[in-house]
Design an enzyme around this catalytic site. Sequence first.
Site, PDB file in Angstrom:
ATOM      1  N   CYS A  36      -8.184  36.995  12.042  1.00  0.00           N
ATOM      2  CA  CYS A  36      -7.459  38.227  12.393  1.00  0.00           C
ATOM      3  C   CYS A  36      -6.376  38.503  11.345  1.00  0.00           C
ATOM      4  O   CYS A  36      -6.166  39.652  10.945  1.00  0.00           O
ATOM      5  CB  CYS A  36      -6.824  38.086  13.777  1.00  0.00           C
ATOM      6  SG  CYS A  36      -8.004  37.825  15.111  1.00  0.00           S
TER       7      CYS A  36
ATOM      8  N   ASP B 175      19.376  20.114  10.104  1.00  0.00           N
ATOM      9  CA  ASP B 175      18.046  19.596   9.783  1.00  0.00           C
ATOM     10  C   ASP B 175      16.941  20.478  10.361  1.00  0.00           C
ATOM     11  O   ASP B 175      15.759  20.231  10.092  1.00  0.00           O
ATOM     12  CB  ASP B 175      17.881  18.170  10.340  1.00  0.00           C
ATOM     13  CG  ASP B 175      18.794  17.174   9.636  1.00  0.00           C
ATOM     14  OD1 ASP B 175      18.953  17.313   8.411  1.00  0.00           O
ATOM     15  OD2 ASP B 175      19.329  16.291  10.307  1.00  0.00           O
TER      16      ASP B 175
ATOM     17  N   ASP C 211      18.040  14.900  12.766  1.00  0.00           N
ATOM     18  CA  ASP C 211      18.604  15.113  14.100  1.00  0.00           C
ATOM     19  C   ASP C 211      19.530  16.325  14.201  1.00  0.00           C
ATOM     20  O   ASP C 211      19.667  16.904  15.267  1.00  0.00           O
ATOM     21  CB  ASP C 211      19.403  13.873  14.533  1.00  0.00           C
ATOM     22  CG  ASP C 211      20.723  13.760  13.794  1.00  0.00           C
ATOM     23  OD1 ASP C 211      20.695  13.878  12.551  1.00  0.00           O
ATOM     24  OD2 ASP C 211      21.763  13.616  14.447  1.00  0.00           O
TER      25      ASP C 211
ATOM     26  N   CYS D 275      -6.563  34.364  15.504  1.00  0.00           N
ATOM     27  CA  CYS D 275      -6.939  33.300  14.584  1.00  0.00           C
ATOM     28  C   CYS D 275      -6.638  33.735  13.153  1.00  0.00           C
ATOM     29  O   CYS D 275      -6.186  34.849  12.898  1.00  0.00           O
ATOM     30  CB  CYS D 275      -8.426  32.976  14.722  1.00  0.00           C
ATOM     31  SG  CYS D 275      -9.499  34.376  14.379  1.00  0.00           S
TER      32      CYS D 275
ATOM     33  N   ASP E 125      16.892  11.979   7.329  1.00  0.00           N
ATOM     34  CA  ASP E 125      18.298  12.352   7.290  1.00  0.00           C
ATOM     35  C   ASP E 125      19.094  11.058   7.503  1.00  0.00           C
ATOM     36  O   ASP E 125      18.541  10.060   7.982  1.00  0.00           O
ATOM     37  CB  ASP E 125      18.597  13.367   8.396  1.00  0.00           C
ATOM     38  CG  ASP E 125      20.069  13.662   8.503  1.00  0.00           C
ATOM     39  OD1 ASP E 125      20.675  13.987   7.464  1.00  0.00           O
ATOM     40  OD2 ASP E 125      20.623  13.562   9.620  1.00  0.00           O
TER      41      ASP E 125
END
Length: 705
Positions: free
Chosen positions: A20, A604, A600, A17, A421
């Site tokens: 830590c 990207d 896509d 977590c 995009d």
Amino acid sequence: MTALLSHAEFVLPGIRCAGCIAKIEDGLSHLPGVVSARVNFTAKRVAVDHDGSLDDAVLRRAIGDLGFTAELLVEAGEQDRAHARESRELLKALAVAGFAAMNVMLLSVSIWSGAEGSTRALFHWLSALIAMPTVAYSGRPFFKSAWAALRRGRTNMDVPISIGVLLATLLSLFETIVGGAHAYFDGAVSLLFFLLAGRYLDSAMRDRARDSAASLMRQTAPGGTVVYPDGSSAWVRAADLAPGMRMIVTSGERFGADGRIEKGETRIDASLVTGESEPAPASVGDRVIAGTLNLAAPVEITVTAAGPDTAIAGMARLMEAAGQGKSRYVRIADRAARLYAPAVHCLAALSFAGWMIAGAGWHQSLLIAVAVLIITCPCALGLAVPVAQVVAAGAMMRRGILVKDGSALERLAEADSVRFDKTGTLTLGRPELVEESLTAEERPLALALARASRHPLSIALARRLEGEGVAAADLGRIVEYPGKGVEARHDGRMVRLGSPAWIGCAAPGDGMACAFAIEGGDARLLSFSDRIRPDAASSVRRLEAQGLECAILSGDRRAAVAPVAVDLGLTAAVGLSPTEKVDAIHRQAAIGHRVLMVGDGLNDGPALAAGHVSMAPASASDVGQTAADLVFLGDSLAPVPIAVDAARRTMRVVRQNFVLAIGYNLLAVPLALAGLVTPLVAAIAMSTSSIIVVANALRLRRIAA
């Protein structure tokens, strides 16, 4: 004299977590000689910059003193195998706990229904036979972590969890041996099951974050042909390439390193970096990037960067860093569980101590403490988020939207701006023939030439003519000229298909076009367009109505982006590199915006990972799909606003579930502390609260269009 700065990386399999992370970074920063320490939670690694007075053994011992096991990072592949092994172990432990929980709960229902005497004793023993080995096996991830912390005089969130599970199990075993009325194996095993479910989902999420960077690196060539000063040549692995080497890259081959063209000219598919779908011409002096595709002719290059110094390796690091930022996002359930578990177990311990002081005796005090533990079992709280996410994800799947990470719904509900995009996202990414004036005689010839080329416009032309039933002419030897087009002879005349300038006619502005001509005849101009996705305009308007500010981030040229931006009424930033897209998103984040990135392409990937949340169409590259949090099917853009609506509705149900779970505890805990609730009633109440939470989440089965 100042010592030289050194760098070391260690694998940290035991971090769980944000606590830590803070413990390790703060602890190491106070160690003399350490310059900086940075934990990557996604990769479960810590990178330490230090001076020469420290060696790896000292650093490893220092991390061990903080309560964590550390292994020096030697080979990335070994670390990946270790992560995969951990996920498999968690999944097996989860399966065992789930199977045991179902069976023990069935036996418990029989006891709650009135089983008495020897029947009840038999069911208790059967429950013990199932639960004891289950706790020993499925509880290992918590027990090992808790023991490692306690052995070094520290604590973590696994300590109270382990105490609770073991206490409930041992008391149940004692009750079974002495023939007591109540055993609580069901609570102990169910608690393990729900805790393991959350831990496995977290592990799977981090595996996906690592996979996205690995997928990007798989796009690079495994090596290349190096030409030595004596004229000899040999194939060299990408890892062994070095700046200054000269390489020959043939047509159809990907570049294995960044470099500069020394001989030859060609066309390069650089969509990996720019997103531009049209191949770009390249000649002597032009820069080439590892992973891009040489389409037309062999070229000789001088390597300028190789291995981890290439542009694509930088993109992978960007994705990993962005994924790390996302992993730091503390999900609601994690936040609640971190505070909830220690508080609950402290409450149980205080109730035991209080009743002992009040003179209730150890057995009665322990029963009350266990009742507190069971009635406050975070089953309903643990279910509040995942069950809503699972039901919503199932409903969205039926609408063609794949949710890859449950926490994505939480982040999608928070998004207040969208960055699209262009190519392949707002548009279909498939050039289509929109205007041509070919005669019936010319069509078979044009089809024969188009079939011979892999240029995107040739593919689009061939697809259109074949769809109209045109049969290709039988041409002789067809020759392709890089950057120009293809030609062949037919009945003694030259026929050509290629760029308008090569054919000898004017191109229509900046639009996509090619030309066809038969020697002695008129040139035919063929115009193409990349069509905007269906429902794009209405989807953008709907997103704006939802309060999201929309804009375009594109690597394409201004002339290619402008028509789409005008049609959709969006502002646009053009000609952006992957790094500049990430910077643009970070600037939005710096002023408080939470960006939904929709893209896509391979280029990207870093932007998708850097966004607060991200979506990609199913036609996206492997890297794009891997990096995105949600993937939508079909050509329409409508799933984007639909997903936003569904995510916001899901989070409303999650908040309702939290209110139900917390309200149940506010009502039940005081009664348990007062000794008014038996462990049996506590178990029934705990189960009822879980059922209510599940029933509320089932309202998400219907997602509005």
